[in-house]
Design a protein around this motif. Structure first.
Motif, PDB file in Angstrom:
ATOM      1  N   LEU A 153      55.835  17.973   9.968  1.00 30.90           N
ATOM      2  CA  LEU A 153      56.598  17.342  11.036  1.00 30.90           C
ATOM      3  C   LEU A 153      55.636  16.810  12.091  1.00 30.90           C
ATOM      4  CD1 LEU A 153      59.355  16.744  12.380  1.00 30.90           C
ATOM      5  CD2 LEU A 153      59.233  19.046  13.386  1.00 30.90           C
ATOM      6  N   ALA A 154      55.800  15.534  12.457  1.00 32.02           N
ATOM      7  CA  ALA A 154      54.906  14.927  13.439  1.00 32.02           C
ATOM      8  C   ALA A 154      55.674  13.917  14.293  1.00 32.02           C
ATOM      9  CB  ALA A 154      53.723  14.242  12.747  1.00 32.02           C
ATOM     10  N   PHE A 155      55.190  13.737  15.511  1.00 30.37           N
ATOM     11  CA  PHE A 155      55.766  12.767  16.438  1.00 30.37           C
ATOM     12  C   PHE A 155      54.882  11.539  16.469  1.00 30.37           C
ATOM     13  CE2 PHE A 155      56.259  11.114  20.852  1.00 30.37           C
ATOM     14  CZ  PHE A 155      57.592  10.730  20.732  1.00 30.37           C
ATOM     15  N   GLN A 156      55.505  10.343  16.438  1.00 30.41           N
ATOM     16  CA  GLN A 156      54.774   9.085  16.482  1.00 30.41           C
ATOM     17  C   GLN A 156      54.954   8.451  17.862  1.00 30.41           C
ATOM     18  OE1 GLN A 156      57.072   7.785  12.924  1.00 30.41           O
ATOM     19  NE2 GLN A 156      55.066   7.220  12.102  1.00 30.41           N
ATOM     20  N   PRO A 157      53.942   8.545  18.721  1.00 30.98           N
ATOM     21  CA  PRO A 157      54.097   8.084  20.116  1.00 30.98           C
ATOM     22  C   PRO A 157      54.344   6.585  20.252  1.00 30.98           C
ATOM     23  CG  PRO A 157      51.813   8.656  19.628  1.00 30.98           C
ATOM     24  CD  PRO A 157      52.620   9.140  18.466  1.00 30.98           C
ATOM     25  N   LEU A 158      53.828   5.775  19.351  1.00 34.32           N
ATOM     26  CA  LEU A 158      54.006   4.323  19.464  1.00 34.32           C
ATOM     27  C   LEU A 158      55.453   3.909  19.236  1.00 34.32           C
ATOM     28  CD1 LEU A 158      50.779   2.962  17.702  1.00 34.32           C
ATOM     29  CD2 LEU A 158      51.240   3.170  20.150  1.00 34.32           C
ATOM     30  N   THR A 159      56.089   4.549  18.245  1.00 34.85           N
ATOM     31  CA  THR A 159      57.477   4.204  17.927  1.00 34.85           C
ATOM     32  C   THR A 159      58.477   5.156  18.562  1.00 34.85           C
ATOM     33  OG1 THR A 159      57.399   5.512  15.886  1.00 34.85           O
ATOM     34  CG2 THR A 159      56.760   3.186  15.743  1.00 34.85           C
ATOM     35  N   ARG A 160      57.959   6.274  19.121  1.00 38.05           N
ATOM     36  CA  ARG A 160      58.802   7.318  19.716  1.00 38.05           C
ATOM     37  C   ARG A 160      59.766   7.901  18.690  1.00 38.05           C
ATOM     38  NH1 ARG A 160      56.562   9.228  23.923  1.00 38.05           N
ATOM     39  NH2 ARG A 160      58.596  10.066  24.593  1.00 38.05           N
ATOM     40  N   ARG A 161      59.312   7.985  17.455  1.00 38.23           N
ATOM     41  CA  ARG A 161      60.150   8.516  16.388  1.00 38.23           C
ATOM     42  C   ARG A 161      59.454   9.727  15.770  1.00 38.23           C
ATOM     43  NH1 ARG A 161      62.186   3.982  12.364  1.00 38.23           N
ATOM     44  NH2 ARG A 161      63.969   5.390  12.178  1.00 38.23           N
ATOM     45  N   TRP A 162      60.249  10.500  15.030  1.00 39.75           N
ATOM     46  CA  TRP A 162      59.745  11.697  14.363  1.00 39.75           C
ATOM     47  C   TRP A 162      59.615  11.436  12.870  1.00 39.75           C
ATOM     48  CZ3 TRP A 162      58.507  15.988  17.292  1.00 39.75           C
ATOM     49  CH2 TRP A 162      58.934  15.951  18.618  1.00 39.75           C
ATOM     50  N   ARG A 163      58.495  11.841  12.303  1.00 43.48           N
ATOM     51  CA  ARG A 163      58.281  11.658  10.863  1.00 43.48           C
ATOM     52  C   ARG A 163      58.221  13.014  10.177  1.00 43.48           C
ATOM     53  NH1 ARG A 163      53.785   7.710   8.440  1.00 43.48           N
ATOM     54  NH2 ARG A 163      55.491   6.263   8.949  1.00 43.48           N
TER      55      ARG A 163
END
Length: 212
Positions: free
Chosen positions: A108-118
């Protein structure tokens, strides 16, 4: 003398660097007295199911991440979870025989550029950036990503042909936050924090209907 002094300063630099790395890890993992350690996990459902030629399970978790873990995720730290199910055949004359095993690995990781969770899911360990072979999903919120981890449905754990109707078989299930996948400095810091100690397991005996 010059060589000795240089060696001493180099050693001090290494020790200082290690100390700073550990201090940063502790800060990132949320060593704040103002935060309550609220991470928790509970196994609310574990149902073995016989379907066609396979033994499957349905598992439901009540998984909540505390502020310390969420803050580390938002700051760029990927968090790994592992679910494992094993089936054993009991033997009075020897150690029990493992007749089925299945694992699911979550990253589980957070993507700061898209503000979405992967969320990446795989039947093999996910190490570092080695995400090949995993199923990747993106979510708008953390709650949506966690809902996938919380529910494990129709998960095959053993072939029915390996079950013995004349013997006793048991199922063991375990779910945990895999601290070993964190960078080394973070492992040391997380080891002292209950907020990162997420683990639950359960063992149950398979009924005669399931093993026939």
């Amino acid at each position: 003398m010059t060589v000795f002094i240089t060696h001493c300063w180099r050693r001090i630099g290494i020790e200082l660097g290690a100390w700073l790395a550990r201090a940063f890890a502790i800060a990132l993992l949320g060593l704040s007295g103002a935060w309550a350690q609220t991470s928790s996990v509970e196994l609310t459902e574990l149902i073995p199911v016989r379907k066609d030629s396979a033994l499957m399970i349905n598992a439901q978790l009540k998984l909540e991440l505390g502020p310390a873990v969420e803050d580390a995720l938002i700051k760029g730290l990927a968090v790994h979870f592992v679910a494992e199910a094993e089936v054993f055949r009991e033997r009075w004359y020897w150690t029990d025989k493992k007749i089925g095993v299945a694992s699911r690995y979550y990253r589980l990781a957070f993507q700061p550029l898209t503000r979405r969770w992967r969320l990446n899911v795989s039947s093999e360990p996910i190490a570092g950036t080695g995400l090949a072979g995993s199923i990747s999903q993106n979510f708008e919120t953390l709650a949506e990503a966690l809902s996938v981890i919380r529910r494990q449905s129709a998960w095959k754990i053993a072939d029915a042909q390996n079950l013995d109707p004349d013997a006793r078989q048991r199922l063991r299930y375990e779910f945990k936050l895999d601290v070993s996948q964190l960078p080394r400095p973070f492992q040391i810091a997380a080891g002292n924090q209950a907020d990162w100690n997420l683990q639950v397991n359960k063992t149950l005996r398979l009924s005669e209907e399931l093993v026939r």
